[in-house]
Design an enzyme around this catalytic site. Structure first.
Site, PDB file in Angstrom:
ATOM      1  N   HIS A   1      -4.008  -1.740  -4.435  1.00 13.07           N
ATOM      2  CA  HIS A   1      -5.428  -2.107  -4.227  1.00 13.07           C
ATOM      3  C   HIS A   1      -6.263  -1.900  -5.500  1.00 13.07           C
ATOM      4  CE1 HIS A   1      -4.191  -2.075  -0.071  1.00 13.07           C
ATOM      5  NE2 HIS A   1      -4.001  -0.765  -0.067  1.00 13.07           N
TER       6      HIS A   1
ATOM      7  N   SER B   1       0.837  -1.198   0.000  1.00 14.56           N
ATOM      8  CA  SER B   1       0.000   0.000   0.000  1.00 14.56           C
ATOM      9  C   SER B   1       0.877   1.255   0.000  1.00 14.56           C
ATOM     10  CB  SER B   1      -0.957  -0.047   1.201  1.00 14.56           C
ATOM     11  OG  SER B   1      -1.989   0.891   1.061  1.00 14.56           O
TER      12      SER B   1
END
Length: 247
Positions: free
Chosen positions: A164, A129
């Site tokens: 993501h 992330s």
């Protein structure tokens, strides 16, 4: 001939913080330059969240490695000690959280410069992330609330990164729009469950712990849109051995 391997970075769409099978963490360790690597977790993007640190230690203390943690919100080391500590690591694993805050704190402490030096010396830099975003020239982020582009990063990986890609609503269309409009340079979209190893700015080993998850190259198409190309992925399975270590 130099014994230092080509600079390598790994973008993770999972690992100890999201998965129970440990496949991506084992894959990452398998790419370290030594059999029992020193692995430093950097939780800056989460504000050095204690629970996040404990999850890392619980996961990596049972693996064939020597884990440690770099705390910057209660830093003890002076500049020389900090540099020596980071340059001694075989793997740096950066956690998720706020990409913009991570970059600001690293620059205040000089961590950005040290990590660039570590990369050139053969340390494998990695993260999930925000910990994937930070290595690129720019990234797709929710650091400011709504999803947006952040034309800022360490620039150790050319182009941009979007984490993501399939795991959060709005990620795919928002990133594509940013690349199409020039707000972000062409880059790499990482779906959850994927690990992508880059050497010299190119993907050299892309794996997935779940069926259908992938890595995509996203580039402007010259007509106001983007072209999206899937990179070949190999599926990780529980019974598979780790890849050969870099020499």
């Amino acid at each position: 001939m130099s014994d230092v391997p080509e600079p390598r970075l790994a973008l993770l769409g999972g690992g100890f913080s999201t998965d129970d099978d440990g496949l991506l963490d084992d894959w990452l360790l398998g790419h370290a330059r030594v059999a029992r690597p020193r692995v430093c977790f950097v939780p800056t993007a989460s504000g050095d969240a204690p629970a996040y640190v404990e999850r890392f230690l619980a996961a990596f203390r049972r693996r064939a490695c020597t884990p440690s943690v770099l705390h910057l919100f209660r830093r003890d080391a002076d500049d020389r000690e900090l540099r020596a500590f980071l340059l001694a690591q075989d793997v740096v694993y950066v956690g998720g959280g706020n990409t913009a805050n991570l970059l600001a704190v690293w620059r205040a402490h000089g961590v950005d410069r040290i990590l660039g030096e570590a990369l050139e010396r053969g340390t494998l830099l990695s993260g999930i992330s925000a910990g994937a975003n930070c290595w690129a020239e720019g990234s797709h982020t929710d650091s400011f609330g709504p999803l947006t582009h952040l034309p800022d990063g360490l620039g150790l990986l050319p182009g941009s990164v979007c984490p993501h890609y399939d795991g959060e609503p709005g990620r795919r269309p928002s990133y594509r729009a940013a690349v199409a409009g020039g707000a972000l340079p062409a880059g790499w979209a990482v779906e959850d469950g994927v690990g992508a190893l880059f050497a010299g700015g190119r993907p050299v080993d892309v794996v997935s712990r779940r069926e259908g998850a992938g890595l995509y190259r996203v580039e402007p198409d010259g007509g106001g849109g983007v072209q999206e190309r899937a990179v070949p992925v190999r599926r990780l399975r529980q019974e598979e051995g780790a890849p050969k270590r870099a020499r």
